[in-house]
Design a protein around this motif. Structure first.
Motif, mmCIF file in Angstrom:
data_model
loop_
_atom_site.group_PDB
_atom_site.id
_atom_site.type_symbol
_atom_site.label_atom_id
_atom_site.label_comp_id
_atom_site.label_asym_id
_atom_site.label_seq_id
_atom_site.Cartn_x
_atom_site.Cartn_y
_atom_site.Cartn_z
ATOM 1 N N ASP A 86 20.866 -23.892 -50.746
ATOM 2 C CA ASP A 86 19.925 -24.581 -51.627
ATOM 3 C C ASP A 86 19.222 -23.603 -52.564
ATOM 4 O O ASP A 86 18.727 -23.991 -53.616
ATOM 5 C CB ASP A 86 18.877 -25.346 -50.822
ATOM 6 C CG ASP A 86 19.445 -26.581 -50.137
ATOM 7 O OD1 ASP A 86 20.529 -27.053 -50.544
ATOM 8 O OD2 ASP A 86 18.809 -27.066 -49.185
ATOM 9 N N TYR A 87 19.165 -22.339 -52.178
ATOM 10 C CA TYR A 87 18.469 -21.323 -52.972
ATOM 11 C C TYR A 87 19.400 -20.609 -53.948
ATOM 12 O O TYR A 87 18.986 -19.691 -54.645
ATOM 13 C CB TYR A 87 17.795 -20.309 -52.041
ATOM 14 C CG TYR A 87 16.733 -20.958 -51.194
ATOM 15 C CD1 TYR A 87 15.456 -21.186 -51.700
ATOM 16 C CD2 TYR A 87 17.013 -21.389 -49.905
ATOM 17 C CE1 TYR A 87 14.488 -21.806 -50.934
ATOM 18 C CE2 TYR A 87 16.047 -22.005 -49.134
ATOM 19 C CZ TYR A 87 14.787 -22.213 -49.655
ATOM 20 O OH TYR A 87 13.828 -22.836 -48.894
ATOM 21 N N GLY A 88 20.666 -20.988 -53.984
ATOM 22 C CA GLY A 88 21.615 -20.359 -54.886
ATOM 23 C C GLY A 88 22.272 -19.161 -54.236
ATOM 24 O O GLY A 88 22.243 -18.987 -53.026
ATOM 25 N N GLY A 89 22.883 -18.329 -55.040
ATOM 26 C CA GLY A 89 23.520 -17.115 -54.553
ATOM 27 C C GLY A 89 24.983 -17.300 -54.212
ATOM 28 O O GLY A 89 25.554 -18.376 -54.383
ATOM 29 N N PHE A 90 25.568 -16.222 -53.728
ATOM 30 C CA PHE A 90 26.973 -16.203 -53.358
ATOM 31 C C PHE A 90 27.092 -15.718 -51.925
ATOM 32 O O PHE A 90 26.377 -14.794 -51.508
ATOM 33 C CB PHE A 90 27.772 -15.295 -54.304
ATOM 34 C CG PHE A 90 27.808 -15.848 -55.692
ATOM 35 C CD1 PHE A 90 28.812 -16.719 -56.079
ATOM 36 C CD2 PHE A 90 26.814 -15.526 -56.608
ATOM 37 C CE1 PHE A 90 28.836 -17.262 -57.351
ATOM 38 C CE2 PHE A 90 26.824 -16.061 -57.885
ATOM 39 C CZ PHE A 90 27.834 -16.931 -58.257
ATOM 40 N N TYR A 91 28.002 -16.338 -51.173
ATOM 41 C CA TYR A 91 28.133 -16.122 -49.742
ATOM 42 C C TYR A 91 29.569 -15.784 -49.394
ATOM 43 O O TYR A 91 30.475 -16.531 -49.738
ATOM 44 C CB TYR A 91 27.713 -17.391 -48.983
ATOM 45 C CG TYR A 91 26.304 -17.808 -49.317
ATOM 46 C CD1 TYR A 91 25.248 -17.456 -48.493
ATOM 47 C CD2 TYR A 91 26.020 -18.510 -50.484
ATOM 48 C CE1 TYR A 91 23.948 -17.807 -48.819
ATOM 49 C CE2 TYR A 91 24.719 -18.864 -50.817
ATOM 50 C CZ TYR A 91 23.691 -18.505 -49.977
ATOM 51 O OH TYR A 91 22.412 -18.835 -50.309
ATOM 52 N N LEU A 92 29.766 -14.675 -48.718
ATOM 53 C CA LEU A 92 31.062 -14.323 -48.173
ATOM 54 C C LEU A 92 31.008 -14.704 -46.705
ATOM 55 O O LEU A 92 30.181 -14.183 -45.951
ATOM 56 C CB LEU A 92 31.353 -12.830 -48.341
ATOM 57 C CG LEU A 92 32.699 -12.363 -47.807
ATOM 58 C CD1 LEU A 92 33.848 -13.067 -48.531
ATOM 59 C CD2 LEU A 92 32.827 -10.856 -47.946
ATOM 60 N N VAL A 93 31.862 -15.625 -46.298
ATOM 61 C CA VAL A 93 31.762 -16.221 -44.977
ATOM 62 C C VAL A 93 32.960 -15.850 -44.114
ATOM 63 O O VAL A 93 34.116 -16.056 -44.503
ATOM 64 C CB VAL A 93 31.667 -17.760 -45.093
ATOM 65 C CG1 VAL A 93 31.541 -18.407 -43.719
ATOM 66 C CG2 VAL A 93 30.493 -18.155 -45.995
ATOM 67 N N GLY A 94 32.664 -15.292 -42.948
ATOM 68 C CA GLY A 94 33.672 -15.007 -41.932
ATOM 69 C C GLY A 94 33.314 -15.766 -40.669
ATOM 70 O O GLY A 94 32.378 -16.570 -40.656
ATOM 71 N N ARG A 95 34.018 -15.517 -39.591
ATOM 72 C CA ARG A 95 33.729 -16.193 -38.331
ATOM 73 C C ARG A 95 32.492 -15.567 -37.720
ATOM 74 O O ARG A 95 32.488 -14.406 -37.316
ATOM 75 C CB ARG A 95 34.912 -16.082 -37.373
ATOM 76 C CG ARG A 95 34.604 -16.677 -36.016
ATOM 77 C CD ARG A 95 35.444 -17.883 -35.721
ATOM 78 N NE ARG A 95 34.892 -18.707 -34.664
ATOM 79 C CZ ARG A 95 34.927 -18.414 -33.372
ATOM 80 N NH1 ARG A 95 35.499 -17.311 -32.960
ATOM 81 N NH2 ARG A 95 34.391 -19.240 -32.491
ATOM 82 N N LYS A 96 31.408 -16.319 -37.698
ATOM 83 C CA LYS A 96 30.107 -15.945 -37.136
ATOM 84 C C LYS A 96 29.422 -14.816 -37.903
ATOM 85 O O LYS A 96 28.593 -14.103 -37.365
ATOM 86 C CB LYS A 96 30.216 -15.612 -35.649
ATOM 87 C CG LYS A 96 30.601 -16.807 -34.797
ATOM 88 C CD LYS A 96 30.544 -16.459 -33.330
ATOM 89 C CE LYS A 96 30.996 -17.629 -32.488
ATOM 90 N NZ LYS A 96 31.034 -17.280 -31.068
ATOM 91 N N TRP A 97 29.764 -14.648 -39.175
ATOM 92 C CA TRP A 97 29.040 -13.692 -40.024
ATOM 93 C C TRP A 97 29.044 -14.181 -41.461
ATOM 94 O O TRP A 97 29.874 -14.976 -41.871
ATOM 95 C CB TRP A 97 29.609 -12.277 -39.933
ATOM 96 C CG TRP A 97 31.023 -12.096 -40.384
ATOM 97 C CD1 TRP A 97 32.139 -12.101 -39.598
ATOM 98 C CD2 TRP A 97 31.485 -11.885 -41.734
ATOM 99 N NE1 TRP A 97 33.267 -11.906 -40.376
ATOM 100 C CE2 TRP A 97 32.894 -11.774 -41.685
ATOM 101 C CE3 TRP A 97 30.852 -11.784 -42.970
ATOM 102 C CZ2 TRP A 97 33.672 -11.556 -42.816
ATOM 103 C CZ3 TRP A 97 31.625 -11.573 -44.101
ATOM 104 C CH2 TRP A 97 33.021 -11.459 -44.020
#
Length: 128
Positions: A86-97
């Motif tokens: 909701d706050y914006g930004g970019f997320y690199l998503v792995g398993r549990k991180w």
């Protein structure tokens, strides 16, 4: 005229193929503790939160400054990401991180850690 259309079609197909080549260069998604993930990207994590359900640190590496967080459960991770987006930004998503930073940092980290990129809400259209 047909030659121009054919050349345009070849260029379009070549462009599609190059995206696949870039995707093929993404390594398998990393796993491990906050410290081991930080070591993969050569940063010394500055631990901000050290709880049973989440560990969070600020990292500064060659690619820039970012937040790195690890979670004890997949559900806890997804709830955190859903609220944070909701706050914006970019997320690199792995398993549990997850690693959070600007677009360039997240894409640079993906070259080492793998994972999937997710974008948060775009607030550029909002006026103050």
């Amino acid at each position: 005229m047909p030659a121009v259309a054919g050349a345009a079609a070849l260029l379009a197909l070549a462009g599609c193929g190059s995206g696949g080549a870039a995707a093929a260069k993404t390594p398998p998604t990393a796993t491990g503790s906050l410290e081991s993930l930080a070591a993969e990207v050569k940063c010394a994590p500055d631990i901000q939160t050290d709880a049973d359900t989440i560990r969070q640190a600020i990292c500064a590496g060659a690619s820039g400054k970012f937040v790195l967080a690890t979670f004890s459960t997949d559900r806890g991770q997804r709830e955190w990401i859903d609220e944070a987006k909701d706050y914006g930004g970019f997320y690199l998503v792995g398993r549990k991180w997850v690693a959070v930073g600007d677009d360039g940092v997240v894409h640079a980290l993906r070259g080492t850690l793998g994972g999937d990129v997710e974008a948060g809400a775009d607030h550029h259209a909002h006026t103050g």
